[in-house]
Design an enzyme around this catalytic site. Sequence first.
Site, PDB file in Angstrom:
ATOM      1  N   ASP A 105       1.117  -1.320  -0.535  1.00 53.53           N
ATOM      2  CA  ASP A 105       0.391  -0.209   0.018  1.00 53.53           C
ATOM      3  C   ASP A 105       0.837   1.369   0.459  1.00 53.53           C
ATOM      4  O   ASP A 105       0.576   2.218  -0.602  1.00 53.53           O
ATOM      5  CB  ASP A 105      -0.571   0.462   1.306  1.00 53.53           C
ATOM      6  CG  ASP A 105      -2.258  -0.630   1.013  1.00 53.53           C
ATOM      7  OD1 ASP A 105      -2.765   0.499   0.414  1.00 53.53           O
ATOM      8  OD2 ASP A 105      -2.961  -0.739   1.601  1.00 53.53           O
TER       9      ASP A 105
ATOM     10  N   GLU B 101      -4.738   7.406   0.360  1.00 47.99           N
ATOM     11  CA  GLU B 101      -4.897   6.909   2.097  1.00 47.99           C
ATOM     12  C   GLU B 101      -4.821   6.312   3.293  1.00 47.99           C
ATOM     13  O   GLU B 101      -4.396   5.804   4.433  1.00 47.99           O
ATOM     14  CB  GLU B 101      -5.733   4.896   1.109  1.00 47.99           C
ATOM     15  CG  GLU B 101      -6.488   4.323   2.245  1.00 47.99           C
ATOM     16  CD  GLU B 101      -7.211   2.847   1.750  1.00 47.99           C
ATOM     17  OE1 GLU B 101      -8.331   2.685   1.922  1.00 47.99           O
ATOM     18  OE2 GLU B 101      -6.516   2.575   0.987  1.00 47.99           O
TER      19      GLU B 101
ATOM     20  N   ASP C 244      -6.347   5.206  -3.954  1.00 48.60           N
ATOM     21  CA  ASP C 244      -6.184   4.377  -3.222  1.00 48.60           C
ATOM     22  C   ASP C 244      -5.431   3.369  -4.126  1.00 48.60           C
ATOM     23  O   ASP C 244      -5.493   3.002  -4.825  1.00 48.60           O
ATOM     24  CB  ASP C 244      -7.691   3.762  -3.159  1.00 48.60           C
ATOM     25  CG  ASP C 244      -7.661   2.418  -2.403  1.00 48.60           C
ATOM     26  OD1 ASP C 244      -6.502   2.509  -1.883  1.00 48.60           O
ATOM     27  OD2 ASP C 244      -9.285   2.388  -1.675  1.00 48.60           O
TER      28      ASP C 244
ATOM     29  N   ILE D 288      -4.188   0.527  -3.119  1.00 48.95           N
ATOM     30  CA  ILE D 288      -4.575  -1.173  -3.135  1.00 48.95           C
ATOM     31  C   ILE D 288      -5.875  -0.674  -2.380  1.00 48.95           C
ATOM     32  O   ILE D 288      -5.948  -1.224  -1.414  1.00 48.95           O
ATOM     33  CB  ILE D 288      -3.315  -2.118  -2.731  1.00 48.95           C
ATOM     34  CG1 ILE D 288      -2.540  -1.940  -3.475  1.00 48.95           C
ATOM     35  CG2 ILE D 288      -4.525  -3.242  -2.289  1.00 48.95           C
ATOM     36  CD1 ILE D 288      -1.860  -3.367  -2.359  1.00 48.95           C
ATOM     37  N   ASP D 289      -7.249  -1.137  -3.812  1.00 48.73           N
ATOM     38  CA  ASP D 289      -8.514  -0.811  -3.070  1.00 48.73           C
ATOM     39  C   ASP D 289      -8.444  -2.485  -3.473  1.00 48.73           C
ATOM     40  O   ASP D 289      -8.519  -3.050  -4.921  1.00 48.73           O
ATOM     41  CB  ASP D 289      -9.134  -0.541  -4.488  1.00 48.73           C
ATOM     42  CG  ASP D 289      -9.922  -0.654  -4.124  1.00 48.73           C
ATOM     43  OD1 ASP D 289     -10.961  -0.183  -2.994  1.00 48.73           O
ATOM     44  OD2 ASP D 289     -11.508  -0.700  -4.187  1.00 48.73           O
TER      45      ASP D 289
ATOM     46  N   THR E 251      -8.018  -5.114   0.191  1.00 49.10           N
ATOM     47  CA  THR E 251      -7.049  -5.797   0.463  1.00 49.10           C
ATOM     48  C   THR E 251      -7.313  -6.932   0.632  1.00 49.10           C
ATOM     49  O   THR E 251      -6.006  -7.970   0.036  1.00 49.10           O
ATOM     50  CB  THR E 251      -6.208  -5.430   1.513  1.00 49.10           C
ATOM     51  OG1 THR E 251      -8.057  -5.366   2.991  1.00 49.10           O
ATOM     52  CG2 THR E 251      -6.694  -3.884   2.023  1.00 49.10           C
TER      53      THR E 251
ATOM     54  N   ASP F 153     -12.573   5.299  -2.863  1.00 50.11           N
ATOM     55  CA  ASP F 153     -13.175   3.773  -2.623  1.00 50.11           C
ATOM     56  C   ASP F 153     -13.783   4.266  -4.194  1.00 50.11           C
ATOM     57  O   ASP F 153     -14.374   2.368  -4.662  1.00 50.11           O
ATOM     58  CB  ASP F 153     -14.242   3.502  -1.953  1.00 50.11           C
ATOM     59  CG  ASP F 153     -13.032   2.705  -0.440  1.00 50.11           C
ATOM     60  OD1 ASP F 153     -11.621   2.340  -0.875  1.00 50.11           O
ATOM     61  OD2 ASP F 153     -13.403   2.975   0.580  1.00 50.11           O
TER      62      ASP F 153
END
Length: 332
Positions: free
Chosen positions: A53, A80, A134, A136-137, A139, A275
Amino acid sequence: MSEATSTPVDAAIVEAAVAAVDAAAAVTAAAQGRLAAGDTLTKGDDSPVTVADFAAQAIVCRTLADRLGGPSGDVAVVGEEAPDDLDDQPVLLEGVAGLVRTALGAQVTDAEVVSAIALGGADASAGGRYWTLDPIDGTKGFLRGDQYAIALGLIEDGEVILGVLGCPNLPNPDGSTGAVLVGVDGTATIRTAGSGPVPIRVDDPATVADARFCESVESGHSDQGQSAEIAARLGISTEPYRIDSQCKYAAVGRGDASIYLRLPTRADYVEKIWDHAAGKFVVEMAGGTVTDVTGTPLDFGRGDRLHGNSGVVATSGRFHDEVIAAVQAVLG
């Protein structure tokens, strides 16, 4: 529902965004591969998605700054991750910096990595033009070796004007995997390995009963029982297409599914802009419609949360009003 239009965006901005997402996708995919092989991203690492991330945010922010930031190198990004979370965690920082250097070069220092992550600390409530990211959307999808997305959106005066979705594991019709989807200037395109941008459009089922639902793999992200009720009301019997992250928006945008529901799982939950900004814009530029569960357009002008909205409904457009009516009937 009328098809969405878009504010023109300079081609250099689009290409910088694609390059940033491409670079982050390559590094996170490699990190995911290492995890699948039983490797770790740090010495004794027990939170691998945190490492990836932070690295993805640093890579995206630094790439945007290098290409678009001018002499100061500054860009406004609402991300984020916060660099404070790296304070007094040298092992974590070492793992993050190691991944970043694979994309940006061995000369990048730890301090520069932290500074790049800090570029993601812009204030969305200030308005104007800024990016939202984001890194890494999805996880859980990332950790299980499945779908995740790098989601980058550009917002101007409360309106999304560019969406870039990097989906490193997205299956393509030709048997390859991985794609970058771009929504801008009234069009949506997909780029796969060895392919330039190819236009995409949403699905166009003959009736709403012929539509296919797309929903989260994780039941905690949306009420799947209510989704099944809504599908029954609409006469839809096809099994839902379940996929992690904003890849659901990608699925609707390129016609793999016709309806994506993110139904509220609790009354006090407010969706975050990172998101949804990139994904919703790709769907709209592909000819679809995205609103909340009441049919109200998503409002990106209230800071880093969608305070004026509840849940999300994305469709291929033609039957959006029927879907909203079914959603309202089930939600009461």
